[in-house]
Design a protein around this motif. Structure first.
Motif, PDB file in Angstrom:
ATOM      1  N   ALA A   1      -0.106  -0.464  -6.895  1.00  0.00           N
ATOM      2  CA  ALA A   1       1.254  -0.002  -6.613  1.00  0.00           C
ATOM      3  C   ALA A   1       1.456  -0.092  -5.104  1.00  0.00           C
ATOM      4  O   ALA A   1       0.506   0.044  -4.334  1.00  0.00           O
ATOM      5  CB  ALA A   1       1.450   1.432  -7.091  1.00  0.00           C
ATOM      6  N   VAL A   2       2.685  -0.348  -4.686  1.00  0.00           N
ATOM      7  CA  VAL A   2       3.003  -0.479  -3.262  1.00  0.00           C
ATOM      8  C   VAL A   2       4.238   0.347  -2.973  1.00  0.00           C
ATOM      9  O   VAL A   2       5.196   0.366  -3.756  1.00  0.00           O
ATOM     10  CB  VAL A   2       3.243  -1.956  -2.888  1.00  0.00           C
ATOM     11  CG1 VAL A   2       3.564  -2.092  -1.403  1.00  0.00           C
ATOM     12  CG2 VAL A   2       2.047  -2.815  -3.240  1.00  0.00           C
ATOM     13  N   ASP A   3       4.235   1.044  -1.829  1.00  0.00           N
ATOM     14  CA  ASP A   3       5.409   1.796  -1.379  1.00  0.00           C
ATOM     15  C   ASP A   3       6.160   0.921  -0.380  1.00  0.00           C
ATOM     16  O   ASP A   3       5.705   0.703   0.732  1.00  0.00           O
ATOM     17  CB  ASP A   3       4.987   3.103  -0.727  1.00  0.00           C
ATOM     18  CG  ASP A   3       6.168   3.994  -0.396  1.00  0.00           C
ATOM     19  OD1 ASP A   3       7.324   3.520  -0.484  1.00  0.00           O
ATOM     20  OD2 ASP A   3       5.947   5.162  -0.036  1.00  0.00           O
ATOM     21  N   TYR A   4       7.314   0.406  -0.803  1.00  0.00           N
ATOM     22  CA  TYR A   4       8.130  -0.454   0.050  1.00  0.00           C
ATOM     23  C   TYR A   4       9.185   0.324   0.818  1.00  0.00           C
ATOM     24  O   TYR A   4      10.131  -0.247   1.332  1.00  0.00           O
ATOM     25  CB  TYR A   4       8.801  -1.552  -0.776  1.00  0.00           C
ATOM     26  CG  TYR A   4       7.818  -2.570  -1.301  1.00  0.00           C
ATOM     27  CD1 TYR A   4       7.115  -3.390  -0.433  1.00  0.00           C
ATOM     28  CD2 TYR A   4       7.576  -2.689  -2.659  1.00  0.00           C
ATOM     29  CE1 TYR A   4       6.206  -4.312  -0.907  1.00  0.00           C
ATOM     30  CE2 TYR A   4       6.671  -3.612  -3.140  1.00  0.00           C
ATOM     31  CZ  TYR A   4       5.999  -4.426  -2.253  1.00  0.00           C
ATOM     32  OH  TYR A   4       5.089  -5.343  -2.730  1.00  0.00           O
ATOM     33  N   GLY A   5       9.043   1.649   0.893  1.00  0.00           N
ATOM     34  CA  GLY A   5       9.970   2.469   1.647  1.00  0.00           C
ATOM     35  C   GLY A   5      10.875   3.327   0.790  1.00  0.00           C
ATOM     36  O   GLY A   5      11.503   4.258   1.276  1.00  0.00           O
ATOM     37  N   SER A   6      10.963   3.036  -0.483  1.00  0.00           N
ATOM     38  CA  SER A   6      11.807   3.825  -1.376  1.00  0.00           C
ATOM     39  C   SER A   6      11.013   4.361  -2.566  1.00  0.00           C
ATOM     40  O   SER A   6      11.538   4.522  -3.655  1.00  0.00           O
ATOM     41  CB  SER A   6      12.985   2.977  -1.867  1.00  0.00           C
ATOM     42  OG  SER A   6      12.515   1.839  -2.540  1.00  0.00           O
ATOM     43  N   GLY A   7       9.749   4.602  -2.368  1.00  0.00           N
ATOM     44  CA  GLY A   7       8.888   5.087  -3.443  1.00  0.00           C
ATOM     45  C   GLY A   7       7.956   3.999  -3.940  1.00  0.00           C
ATOM     46  O   GLY A   7       8.091   2.824  -3.613  1.00  0.00           O
ATOM     47  N   LYS A   8       6.979   4.417  -4.749  1.00  0.00           N
ATOM     48  CA  LYS A   8       5.984   3.474  -5.266  1.00  0.00           C
ATOM     49  C   LYS A   8       6.588   2.520  -6.286  1.00  0.00           C
ATOM     50  O   LYS A   8       7.353   2.923  -7.155  1.00  0.00           O
ATOM     51  CB  LYS A   8       4.839   4.219  -5.946  1.00  0.00           C
ATOM     52  CG  LYS A   8       3.817   4.746  -5.011  1.00  0.00           C
ATOM     53  CD  LYS A   8       2.523   5.047  -5.737  1.00  0.00           C
ATOM     54  CE  LYS A   8       2.439   6.484  -6.114  1.00  0.00           C
ATOM     55  NZ  LYS A   8       1.134   6.831  -6.690  1.00  0.00           N
ATOM     56  N   VAL A   9       6.198   1.253  -6.156  1.00  0.00           N
ATOM     57  CA  VAL A   9       6.564   0.218  -7.114  1.00  0.00           C
ATOM     58  C   VAL A   9       5.273  -0.273  -7.753  1.00  0.00           C
ATOM     59  O   VAL A   9       4.354  -0.706  -7.052  1.00  0.00           O
ATOM     60  CB  VAL A   9       7.293  -0.957  -6.421  1.00  0.00           C
ATOM     61  CG1 VAL A   9       7.573  -2.076  -7.401  1.00  0.00           C
ATOM     62  CG2 VAL A   9       8.566  -0.486  -5.749  1.00  0.00           C
ATOM     63  N   GLN A  10       5.185  -0.183  -9.073  1.00  0.00           N
ATOM     64  CA  GLN A  10       3.992  -0.625  -9.790  1.00  0.00           C
ATOM     65  C   GLN A  10       3.992  -2.150  -9.872  1.00  0.00           C
ATOM     66  O   GLN A  10       4.945  -2.751 -10.353  1.00  0.00           O
ATOM     67  CB  GLN A  10       3.959  -0.022 -11.195  1.00  0.00           C
ATOM     68  CG  GLN A  10       3.918   1.492 -11.224  1.00  0.00           C
ATOM     69  CD  GLN A  10       2.645   2.065 -10.643  1.00  0.00           C
ATOM     70  OE1 GLN A  10       1.577   1.472 -10.706  1.00  0.00           O
ATOM     71  NE2 GLN A  10       2.762   3.251 -10.058  1.00  0.00           N
ATOM     72  N   LEU A  11       2.934  -2.772  -9.394  1.00  0.00           N
ATOM     73  CA  LEU A  11       2.806  -4.227  -9.484  1.00  0.00           C
ATOM     74  C   LEU A  11       2.095  -4.663 -10.750  1.00  0.00           C
ATOM     75  O   LEU A  11       1.972  -5.847 -11.014  1.00  0.00           O
ATOM     76  CB  LEU A  11       2.073  -4.781  -8.257  1.00  0.00           C
ATOM     77  CG  LEU A  11       2.745  -4.543  -6.910  1.00  0.00           C
ATOM     78  CD1 LEU A  11       1.950  -5.217  -5.807  1.00  0.00           C
ATOM     79  CD2 LEU A  11       4.178  -5.023  -6.909  1.00  0.00           C
ATOM     80  N   GLY A  12       1.613  -3.700 -11.510  1.00  0.00           N
ATOM     81  CA  GLY A  12       1.035  -4.005 -12.808  1.00  0.00           C
ATOM     82  C   GLY A  12      -0.472  -4.088 -12.808  1.00  0.00           C
ATOM     83  O   GLY A  12      -1.149  -3.880 -11.812  1.00  0.00           O
ATOM     84  N   LYS A  13      -0.982  -4.398 -13.984  1.00  0.00           N
ATOM     85  CA  LYS A  13      -2.415  -4.462 -14.247  1.00  0.00           C
ATOM     86  C   LYS A  13      -2.844  -5.920 -14.305  1.00  0.00           C
ATOM     87  O   LYS A  13      -2.138  -6.772 -14.842  1.00  0.00           O
ATOM     88  CB  LYS A  13      -2.706  -3.796 -15.591  1.00  0.00           C
ATOM     89  CG  LYS A  13      -4.109  -3.951 -16.097  1.00  0.00           C
ATOM     90  CD  LYS A  13      -4.232  -3.397 -17.500  1.00  0.00           C
ATOM     91  CE  LYS A  13      -5.614  -3.639 -18.072  1.00  0.00           C
ATOM     92  NZ  LYS A  13      -5.720  -3.153 -19.438  1.00  0.00           N
ATOM     93  N   GLN A  14      -4.013  -6.192 -13.748  1.00  0.00           N
ATOM     94  CA  GLN A  14      -4.651  -7.491 -13.927  1.00  0.00           C
ATOM     95  C   GLN A  14      -6.076  -7.244 -14.383  1.00  0.00           C
ATOM     96  O   GLN A  14      -6.701  -6.253 -13.979  1.00  0.00           O
ATOM     97  CB  GLN A  14      -4.631  -8.312 -12.646  1.00  0.00           C
ATOM     98  CG  GLN A  14      -3.259  -8.845 -12.318  1.00  0.00           C
ATOM     99  CD  GLN A  14      -3.298  -9.848 -11.182  1.00  0.00           C
ATOM    100  OE1 GLN A  14      -4.219  -9.871 -10.386  1.00  0.00           O
ATOM    101  NE2 GLN A  14      -2.278 -10.680 -11.116  1.00  0.00           N
ATOM    102  N   THR A  15      -6.584  -8.127 -15.204  1.00  0.00           N
ATOM    103  CA  THR A  15      -7.934  -7.960 -15.741  1.00  0.00           C
ATOM    104  C   THR A  15      -8.822  -9.120 -15.305  1.00  0.00           C
ATOM    105  O   THR A  15      -8.343 -10.231 -15.071  1.00  0.00           O
ATOM    106  CB  THR A  15      -7.911  -7.891 -17.275  1.00  0.00           C
ATOM    107  OG1 THR A  15      -7.291  -9.060 -17.788  1.00  0.00           O
ATOM    108  CG2 THR A  15      -7.148  -6.665 -17.753  1.00  0.00           C
TER     109      THR A  15
END
Length: 158
Positions: free
Chosen positions: A56-70
């Motif tokens: 997850a990354v915080d781009y300034g407006s809260g956390k954005v989930q980038l998802g799962k990778q396996t």
């Protein structure tokens, strides 16, 4: 009937010649590069493949989930493109598991690329601090600038 043929011919020619050139699309890697993160074992320092990784990354407006990778050994993460001097990145090994926070600080330099791509951000003087050391135990710096997506910028030690 004669005017209809002239109108249709003009319309078809107009459609053919109105198509844009190759510079309308930014597809040759000229855009803002992402940060490449790779993984190592803390005990041996050898590369490691993770079964799963949630980012997850915080781009300034809260956390954005980038998802799962396996089954991955590296991950590309986009950083902030505004004028903020840092980006907060969060790593988890399971969906509801413990989360490590890594603050990546940098300076940016903007470069004009083309009408289709616009402005490209280059990141320089990268520095990363680990805030919560679980599940990530330590950080190891790679290259301290992002020019393209080929080189590893940061190693996460598990």
């Amino acid at each position: 009937m004669k005017y209809l043929k002239i109108f249709l011919l003009t319309l078809i020619l107009g459609l053919v010649f109105s198509c844009g050139g190759d510079d309308d699309i930014c597809e040759s890697g000229e855009g803002t590069p992402r940060m490449k993160v790779s993984f190592k074992r803390e005990s041996s320092g050898l590369p490691r493949t993770l079964d799963s990784l949630y980012v997850a990354v915080d781009y300034g407006s809260g956390k954005v989930q980038l998802g799962k990778q396996t089954n991955i050994n590296s991950r590309l993460i986009p950083l902030r493109v505004d004028d903020a001097p840092y980006t907060d990145v969060y790593f988890r090994l399971s969906d509801k598991g413990a989360e490590s926070k890594v603050r990546v600080s940098y300076t940016t330099r903007s470069t004009y690329v083309s009408p289709g791509c616009g402005i490209k951000k280059n990141y320089e003087n990268l520095d990363a601090q680990l805030t919560n050391p679980n599940p990530v135990l330590k950080l190891e710096a790679g290259q301290n600038f992002i020019e393209n997506e080929d080189k590893t910028i940061l190693y996460l030690l598990f």
